[in-house]
Design a protein around this motif. Sequence first.
Motif, mmCIF file in Angstrom:
data_model
loop_
_atom_site.group_PDB
_atom_site.id
_atom_site.type_symbol
_atom_site.label_atom_id
_atom_site.label_comp_id
_atom_site.label_asym_id
_atom_site.label_seq_id
_atom_site.Cartn_x
_atom_site.Cartn_y
_atom_site.Cartn_z
ATOM 1 N N GLU A 262 -7.233 5.841 -3.655
ATOM 2 C CA GLU A 262 -8.467 5.060 -3.808
ATOM 3 C C GLU A 262 -8.667 4.619 -5.254
ATOM 4 N N ILE A 263 -8.335 5.493 -6.201
ATOM 5 C CA ILE A 263 -8.423 5.127 -7.625
ATOM 6 C C ILE A 263 -7.430 4.004 -7.920
ATOM 7 N N GLY A 264 -6.210 4.117 -7.376
ATOM 8 C CA GLY A 264 -5.209 3.068 -7.565
ATOM 9 C C GLY A 264 -5.676 1.735 -6.993
ATOM 10 N N ASN A 265 -6.267 1.764 -5.808
ATOM 11 C CA ASN A 265 -6.808 0.539 -5.191
ATOM 12 C C ASN A 265 -7.935 -0.046 -6.026
ATOM 13 N N PHE A 266 -8.792 0.825 -6.574
ATOM 14 C CA PHE A 266 -9.871 0.380 -7.462
ATOM 15 C C PHE A 266 -9.275 -0.370 -8.651
ATOM 16 N N GLY A 267 -8.244 0.211 -9.278
ATOM 17 C CA GLY A 267 -7.600 -0.414 -10.430
ATOM 18 C C GLY A 267 -6.970 -1.747 -10.082
ATOM 19 N N GLU A 268 -6.294 -1.819 -8.948
ATOM 20 C CA GLU A 268 -5.669 -3.074 -8.534
ATOM 21 C C GLU A 268 -6.717 -4.134 -8.205
#
Length: 123
Positions: A5-11
């Motif tokens: 979820e953090i990775g998706n937020f960053g992307e």
Amino acid sequence: MTNKEIGNFGEDKACEFLENNGISVIKRNYHARMGEIDIIAKDGDTIVFAEVKTRSTKNYGTPGEFVDLNKQRKIIKTAIYYLGCDDIDMRFDVIEVMYRKAGDAVSLTEINHIKNAFEGYID
């Protein structure tokens, strides 16, 4: 939030940043047998392959420092596979996304777009 979820937020934030700066996002999370590319975009006549690194702290280095030579090689091979050739104007960028987490809320604190991030590092 999970790491995914953090990775998706960053992307998501990286895509917003690119589009706000006139760079059109073509594809996200492109997978091929040799690797993955977070964002494929178009900046004028140039195809941009961007690696997004999302971190909450720089205590262990900047997010971009985690894109090592091995990761760069995988991204380049995947990009050439995606394009079908290597004679197209292309660029490899890193987008560093810094965030702060307060309870369940995650907010963007900083974004740094490093154009031509692999230049001089590939042999």
